[in-house]
Write an enzyme that holds these catalytic residues in place. Structure first.
Site, PDB file in Angstrom:
ATOM      1  N   GLU A 244     -13.164  12.448  18.540  1.00  0.00           N
ATOM      2  CA  GLU A 244     -13.142  13.825  18.036  1.00  0.00           C
ATOM      3  C   GLU A 244     -14.563  14.377  18.011  1.00  0.00           C
ATOM      4  O   GLU A 244     -15.527  13.614  17.905  1.00  0.00           O
ATOM      5  CB  GLU A 244     -12.561  13.872  16.617  1.00  0.00           C
ATOM      6  CG  GLU A 244     -11.142  13.342  16.515  1.00  0.00           C
ATOM      7  CD  GLU A 244     -10.667  13.198  15.071  1.00  0.00           C
ATOM      8  OE1 GLU A 244      -9.534  12.749  14.870  1.00  0.00           O
ATOM      9  OE2 GLU A 244     -11.450  13.533  14.147  1.00  0.00           O
ATOM     10  N   LYS A 246     -17.877  15.828  16.495  1.00  0.00           N
ATOM     11  CA  LYS A 246     -18.544  15.757  15.193  1.00  0.00           C
ATOM     12  C   LYS A 246     -19.227  17.096  14.966  1.00  0.00           C
ATOM     13  O   LYS A 246     -20.165  17.462  15.669  1.00  0.00           O
ATOM     14  CB  LYS A 246     -19.569  14.621  15.134  1.00  0.00           C
ATOM     15  CG  LYS A 246     -20.163  14.478  13.741  1.00  0.00           C
ATOM     16  CD  LYS A 246     -21.180  13.384  13.626  1.00  0.00           C
ATOM     17  CE  LYS A 246     -21.530  13.165  12.162  1.00  0.00           C
ATOM     18  NZ  LYS A 246     -21.815  14.380  11.404  1.00  0.00           N
ATOM     19  N   ARG A 251     -17.687  19.301   4.993  1.00  0.00           N
ATOM     20  CA  ARG A 251     -16.347  18.782   4.740  1.00  0.00           C
ATOM     21  C   ARG A 251     -15.660  19.576   3.639  1.00  0.00           C
ATOM     22  O   ARG A 251     -16.297  20.045   2.691  1.00  0.00           O
ATOM     23  CB  ARG A 251     -16.411  17.307   4.316  1.00  0.00           C
ATOM     24  CG  ARG A 251     -16.820  16.326   5.386  1.00  0.00           C
ATOM     25  CD  ARG A 251     -15.707  15.943   6.325  1.00  0.00           C
ATOM     26  NE  ARG A 251     -14.718  15.050   5.751  1.00  0.00           N
ATOM     27  CZ  ARG A 251     -14.836  13.734   5.692  1.00  0.00           C
ATOM     28  NH1 ARG A 251     -15.928  13.128   6.142  1.00  0.00           N
ATOM     29  NH2 ARG A 251     -13.854  12.987   5.201  1.00  0.00           N
ATOM     30  N   GLU A 296     -13.311  20.205   8.290  1.00  0.00           N
ATOM     31  CA  GLU A 296     -14.701  20.639   8.286  1.00  0.00           C
ATOM     32  C   GLU A 296     -14.733  22.157   8.459  1.00  0.00           C
ATOM     33  O   GLU A 296     -14.008  22.715   9.300  1.00  0.00           O
ATOM     34  CB  GLU A 296     -15.442  19.985   9.452  1.00  0.00           C
ATOM     35  CG  GLU A 296     -16.938  20.122   9.382  1.00  0.00           C
ATOM     36  CD  GLU A 296     -17.618  18.802   9.034  1.00  0.00           C
ATOM     37  OE1 GLU A 296     -18.857  18.766   9.051  1.00  0.00           O
ATOM     38  OE2 GLU A 296     -16.917  17.830   8.733  1.00  0.00           O
ATOM     39  N   PHE A 335      -8.798  17.668  10.644  1.00  0.00           N
ATOM     40  CA  PHE A 335      -8.628  16.455  11.437  1.00  0.00           C
ATOM     41  C   PHE A 335      -7.812  15.373  10.744  1.00  0.00           C
ATOM     42  O   PHE A 335      -7.575  14.314  11.328  1.00  0.00           O
ATOM     43  CB  PHE A 335      -9.971  15.877  11.878  1.00  0.00           C
ATOM     44  CG  PHE A 335     -11.004  15.775  10.793  1.00  0.00           C
ATOM     45  CD1 PHE A 335     -10.930  14.789   9.828  1.00  0.00           C
ATOM     46  CD2 PHE A 335     -12.057  16.673  10.755  1.00  0.00           C
ATOM     47  CE1 PHE A 335     -11.878  14.690   8.844  1.00  0.00           C
ATOM     48  CE2 PHE A 335     -13.022  16.586   9.768  1.00  0.00           C
ATOM     49  CZ  PHE A 335     -12.934  15.580   8.803  1.00  0.00           C
ATOM     50  N   ARG A 406     -17.371   3.568   3.202  1.00  0.00           N
ATOM     51  CA  ARG A 406     -18.150   3.652   4.435  1.00  0.00           C
ATOM     52  C   ARG A 406     -17.786   2.454   5.300  1.00  0.00           C
ATOM     53  O   ARG A 406     -18.232   1.343   5.052  1.00  0.00           O
ATOM     54  CB  ARG A 406     -19.647   3.610   4.131  1.00  0.00           C
ATOM     55  CG  ARG A 406     -20.191   4.830   3.422  1.00  0.00           C
ATOM     56  CD  ARG A 406     -21.702   4.729   3.333  1.00  0.00           C
ATOM     57  NE  ARG A 406     -22.259   5.910   2.697  1.00  0.00           N
ATOM     58  CZ  ARG A 406     -22.714   5.956   1.461  1.00  0.00           C
ATOM     59  NH1 ARG A 406     -22.665   4.862   0.712  1.00  0.00           N
ATOM     60  NH2 ARG A 406     -23.198   7.056   0.955  1.00  0.00           N
ATOM     61  N   LYS A 412     -19.699   7.349  13.874  1.00  0.00           N
ATOM     62  CA  LYS A 412     -20.220   8.584  14.450  1.00  0.00           C
ATOM     63  C   LYS A 412     -21.253   8.234  15.501  1.00  0.00           C
ATOM     64  O   LYS A 412     -22.017   7.273  15.366  1.00  0.00           O
ATOM     65  CB  LYS A 412     -20.817   9.485  13.371  1.00  0.00           C
ATOM     66  CG  LYS A 412     -21.970   8.884  12.608  1.00  0.00           C
ATOM     67  CD  LYS A 412     -22.455   9.848  11.534  1.00  0.00           C
ATOM     68  CE  LYS A 412     -23.622   9.247  10.766  1.00  0.00           C
ATOM     69  NZ  LYS A 412     -24.103  10.162   9.712  1.00  0.00           N
TER      70      LYS A 412
END
Length: 553
Positions: A244, A246, A251, A296, A335, A406, A412
């Site tokens: 996807e 970035k 957010r 986002e 997303f 995380r 990313k």
């Protein structure tokens, strides 16, 4: 539980160096608390007054604290400030001031844990022009009834910086130990409820229910995070992946139930009034469904994305929103979907959540591409950069949605210098034309409730930005010593660096080589600052020639 006992527990924990010993001590306390006490104790021991999802905010700054203590001990604000300057710790300074206070007419009334919490609720509820006066009155009452040791932890709780090392991970483990429950169940329930106090209560009352806890509309959960990685690494480890764009946006979490819509920022603050256009677009697009969406907000001009700074101006706008909407157009890029018509979807695989999202939304969906080979994924990455985006997200197709974690299920990929998100805990006055502003800033990583320094940054900041930073931070000053000031940790900087080095000069044991200011991360809370463990992992990978390590989203 008397508040004095809570303070004594905090003092013991503050002097306990071992993590396992701390967990054992807290785990031994939890079972003997009443239900209401359990809720409050668990929040307080982490240095929090209210759950992360709650709209309640204490709203006590250093100056109000100074005024309340000065009134109680019979002195002036400057004397309190000087005492704090001498220690660099508001809690220790208040403890010493209360120990030496002059005889007053105050009748000291024993405080229990729930009394203190109820007074904090009164402070949070104070609104309008007289709100600061009401907060001050309650703070004066609390300090007037406090013994010196109680004063230490009252002051720190008011500033929401307890400094005893009981972060979420330690408290989670203590809850599991206290009620003899698998820590994974505690973690699962915490991700959905976003309140370890309520999780602890459920663990005692109905532990079997921990596995079936669901998220609820209008009670935002932490957003799933990503680490830096490579396209090749993800495909090698997982085969076909989802790729996807970035975005260089901010957010949001959109909640809708029974026609009521609210939207929350990454910090879980409600921003519905600041983003009426986003709310309206998503309300229309979700038709008759109740949903929680993750996405986002992106600023656009002539079809091209604009930098993050434009987005954050909209998020923090509270007045004249219509005129700002005309200047800065925001579009939603959704997303993920976490909740649909009464059902929690977080444990379902990403591929299934994507199918449900596409069933619910026909517009505003962030594009997603499947790729099973590096060449194809790299082509999507190049296209993302050509379109003006930061890079791509590469996601594992069977990944659940894990709030606040995380992990490497989402990574990313973007070009550019390595950066860290660090808490600002101090500053130093500038020189020359910058003498009336802060010229450099002391930065810290977080480690289970403690903030450990990792270096200073002074480069990459123009005079104009320095003026903005001074305006942002000047009211957060807790203590002063010569040219240095200690700041209440409320702000996160994104900082670039060339290398991580070991260093005895900073509490973390590490320092940044050639740190450079990038931007204020207004969308991030101090809880989201880089962890010491992640910093150590970056250093390890760097030594092994694998770059600077993992990056939190």
């Amino acid at each position: 539980m008397q508040f004095l006992e809570f303070a004594q527990i905090c003092e013991r924990l503050e002097g306990t160096p071992g993590r396992l010993d701390m967990i054992e001590q807290v785990g031994a306390v939890l079972p003997r608390l009443g239900d209401d006490e359990l809720l409050v104790f668990v929040r307080f021991i982490m240095g929090r007054v209210f759950p992360d999802w709650s709209p309640q905010k204490l709203g006590v700054g250093p100056n109000l604290l100074y005024d309340a203590v000065a009134y109680v001990v019979g002195t002036k604000r400057d004397a309190v400030r000087e005492a704090i300057n001498a220690t660099g710790d508001a809690g220790l300074a208040v403890e010493r001031l209360l120990a030496n206070k002059e005889q007053t007419s105050f009748f000291i009334q024993e405080m229990d844990l729930l009394d203190v919490y109820q007074d904090f609720e009164r402070m949070a509820a104070a609104e309008g022009q007289r709100s600061q006066r009401e907060k001050l009155r309650v703070a004066q009452k609390l300090f007037g009834n406090a013994r010196p040791l109680e004063g230490r932890y009252l002051a720190r709780l008011m500033l929401e910086e307890l400094r005893i090392g009981m972060g979420e991970g330690n408290v989670r483990d203590a809850v599991a130990r206290a009620f003899d429950i698998d820590v994974r169940l505690v973690e699962h329930a915490h991700q959905a409820m976003n309140d370890l106090g309520e999780v602890a209560l459920l663990a005692r009352q109905n532990p079997a229910a921990l596995s079936s806890v669901t998220i609820e509309p209008f009670r935002p959960v932490k957003m799933m995070l990503a680490q830096a990685g490579t396209i090749a690494g993800q495909i090698e480890d997982h085969g076909e992946v989802a790729v996807e764009y970035k975005y260089d946006g901010s957010r949001f979490q959109f909640h809708k139930k029974d026609g009521v819509c609210r939207i929350y920022s990454r910090k879980l603050e409600e921003v519905t009034g600041s983003l009426p256009d986003i709310v309206r677009q998503l309300e229309e697009a979700t038709a008759d469904h109740d949903v929680i969406l993750d996405g986002e907000a992106v600023a656009v001009r002539d079809g091209r994305p604009m930098p993050f700074q434009y987005v954050i101006r909209r998020f923090r706008r509270k007045h004249q929103v219509d005129s700002m909407m005309e200047k800065i157009e925001l579009v939603p890029r959704v997303f993920d979907i976490l909740y649909l018509d009464g059902e929690t979807l977080m444990d379902r695989p990403l591929a299934e959540r994507r199918r449900l999202l596409e069933d619910v939304l026909k517009v505003h969906i962030a594009p997603q591409f499947r790729a099973g080979d590096v060449v194809g994924a790299e082509a999507i990455y190049t296209e993302a950069l050509n379109r003006g985006h930061e890079g791509v997200m590469v996601k594992v197709l069977d990944s659940p949605y894990t709030p606040g974690v995380r992990g490497r299920l989402w990574v990313k990929v973007k070009p550019g210098v390595e950066t860290l998100d660090l808490a600002v805990v101090g500053a130093e006055w500038g020189e020359g034309r910058r003498a009336k502003m802060f010229g450099s800033f002391l930065l810290a990583v977080q480690d289970q409730g403690r903030l450990l320094t990792v270096g200073k940054v002074a480069t990459g900041i123009t005079d104009e930005v320095l003026a903005d930073l001074y305006a942002l931070l000047k009211d957060n000053v807790i203590a002063r010593s010569g040219k240095e000031v200690t700041l209440e940790p409320q702000v996160v900087f994104e900082v670039g660096y060339s290398e991580i080095q070991t260093s005895p000069n900073y509490e973390s044991g590490y320092a940044l080589r050639f740190p450079r200011f990038v931007q204020v991360r207004e969308d991030k809370s101090v809880d989201e600052a880089e962890t010491l463990d992640a910093l150590v992992e970056r250093y390890r990978l760097q030594k092994n020639g694998q770059g600077s390590g993992t990056l939190p989203d």
